[in-house]
Enzyme design. Structure first.
Site, PDB file in Angstrom:
ATOM      1  CB  CYS A 181     101.791 -62.307 -28.406  1.00 12.85           C
ATOM      2  SG  CYS A 181     102.044 -60.530 -28.185  1.00 12.85           S
TER       3      CYS A 181
ATOM      4  CG  HIS B 255      90.897 -66.749 -32.219  1.00 10.18           C
ATOM      5  ND1 HIS B 255      92.086 -66.635 -31.524  1.00 10.18           N
ATOM      6  CD2 HIS B 255      91.121 -66.205 -33.436  1.00 10.18           C
ATOM      7  CE1 HIS B 255      92.985 -66.023 -32.302  1.00 10.18           C
ATOM      8  NE2 HIS B 255      92.409 -65.748 -33.458  1.00 10.18           N
TER       9      HIS B 255
ATOM     10  CD  GLU C 174      94.250 -63.675 -27.776  1.00 10.44           C
ATOM     11  OE1 GLU C 174      94.519 -63.251 -28.916  1.00 10.44           O
ATOM     12  OE2 GLU C 174      93.941 -62.926 -26.823  1.00 10.44           O
TER      13      GLU C 174
ATOM     14  CB  SER D 218      93.957 -63.027 -39.495  1.00 10.36           C
ATOM     15  OG  SER D 218      94.276 -61.803 -38.877  1.00 10.36           O
ATOM     16  CB  SER D 219      90.821 -62.538 -34.492  1.00 11.21           C
ATOM     17  OG  SER D 219      90.006 -61.663 -33.759  1.00 11.21           O
TER      18      SER D 219
ATOM     19  CB  SER E 125      99.197 -62.456 -38.919  1.00  9.78           C
ATOM     20  OG  SER E 125      97.831 -62.339 -39.250  1.00  9.78           O
TER      21      SER E 125
HETATM   22 FE1  SF4 Z   1     100.568 -59.701 -29.727  1.00  7.04          FE
HETATM   23 FE2  SF4 Z   1     100.321 -58.888 -32.226  1.00  7.04          FE
HETATM   24 FE3  SF4 Z   1      98.461 -60.488 -31.173  1.00  7.04          FE
HETATM   25 FE4  SF4 Z   1      98.689 -57.939 -30.417  1.00  7.04          FE
HETATM   26  S1  SF4 Z   1      98.107 -58.686 -32.454  1.00  7.04           S
HETATM   27  S2  SF4 Z   1      98.453 -59.710 -29.058  1.00  7.04           S
HETATM   28  S3  SF4 Z   1     100.918 -57.614 -30.434  1.00  7.04           S
HETATM   29  S4  SF4 Z   1     100.598 -61.006 -31.542  1.00  7.04           S
END
Ligand code: SF4
Length: 318
Positions: A104, A132, A134, A231-232, A276
């Site tokens: 993203c 996580h 990310e 999903s965080s 998501s």
């Molecule tokens: Fe990007 Fe969606 Fe994650 Fe926010 S929740 S960082 S818009 S992918």
């Protein structure tokens, strides 16, 4: 004999909910890569944290793997929306694997910030959840030791920087706005010179979905969050609902997962969905409720979202 009338039930539908621009873009990258290059297209990690999305893409010809070592050299690979450590594209390049990066843009923005702080000689605190993807991706932008992970307020209070005058923080994009605010306040109180992001790292989608849940939490006797346990941002919506006054919040992955016993004696249910989770899964929950109740829907809108992220060059339709 006529059937007994169904009991009335008010559904407060949190808006915005569900897909964000980053998730939408990541899914489109996989779909268009399959259209353009044919199947199979490999995807490193779940493209977004949702089983339904993953299964649908598998049906189109995506193959999901956890590491590049599982990918052949002659097929394209897509990196998930959560971002990847720098070592991953480097490995793909070393093996001549063609890749598409579905990170993203708002996660990439955090990567750029972290790099900027590092280049300016600052030690970086990353506020986020260990393990996580990310967080793994953001920490992996820089050499080991450059980024320290702080997960909690206690962690911020105990953190000892190398040099308090050369310190910066960045955050995961999908955290609780309130919890993160407390952690940041603690860091700022202890290290007044800590450098902050120019613009909040918690993304617009996370912020808006939490605000929408807060707006309905004290009217709903039960909050149903459509999302996935990994999903965080969905997990945060469950917490936010309960903290904002909803007596009970549950996560369901699909309509059939909803335990109707929870709705006993309940007259108002709140429904939201993580970034998501596709709207079709919210529809499933509504269909399930309509089978048992006389449902009245009230949509509660706290923000309008018009953000769209561009697809990588080469995947944009003419
Ligand atoms: Fe990007 Fe969606 Fe994650 Fe926010 S929740 S960082 S818009 S992918």
């Amino acid at each position: 004999m006529t059937a007994a009338p169904r009991r009335p039930l008010t559904v407060l539908l949190a808006t915005p909910r569900g897909f964000c621009a980053g998730v939408d873009r990541a899914i489109q990258i996989v779909e268009r890569a399959i259209e353009k290059f044919g199947a199979p297209v490999y995807v490193r990690h779940e493209i977004v944290h949702n089983r339904h999305v993953v299964e649908r893409l598998k049906g189109l010809g995506a193959v999901f793997v956890e590491t590049l070592s599982e990918c052949p050299e002659d097929r394209p690979v897509v990196f998930s929306a959560h971002g990847v450590p720098k070592s991953v594209p480097a490995e793909a390049e070393a093996r001549n694997i063609f890749y598409l990066d579905a990170t993203c843009p708002l996660v990439s923005k955090v990567h750029v910030e972290a790099q900027r702080h590092y280049d300016a000689g600052r030690e970086i605190v990353l506020i986020g959840h260990a393990g996580h993807p990310e967080v793994v991706g953001t920490m992996g932008q820089l050499p080991p030791g450059a980024v320290s992970l702080v997960e909690t307020l206690a962690g911020a209070q105990a953190f000892t920087p190398r040099d308090p005058a050369r310190l910066a923080y960045v955050t995961q994009t999908t955290l609780s706005v309130d919890d993160t605010g407390e952690i940041v306040a603690a860091l700022k109180a202890r290290f007044p010179q800590v450098a902050a992001p120019h613009k909040e790292d918690i993304c617009y989608a996370t912020t808006n979905r939490q605000a929408a849940v807060k707006a309905i939490a004290n009217r709903a006797e039960l909050m149903v969050v459509v999302g996935a346990p990994n999903s965080s941002n969905s997990l945060r919506l469950v917490e936010v609902a309960e903290r904002a006054g909803c007596p009970r919040a549950v996560m369901v992955q699909r309509g059939r997962d909803l335990d109707l016993a929870l709705a006993e004696g309940v007259t108002t249910i709140g429904i939201t969905a993580g970034a998501s989770a596709p709207e079709v899964l919210v529809e499933e929950v509504l269909t399930r409720l309509r089978e048992h109740f006389e449902v009245t829907i009230e949509e509660v809108v706290v923000a309008e979202e018009r953000i769209i992220f561009k697809l990588p060059a080469g995947l944009q339709h003419a």
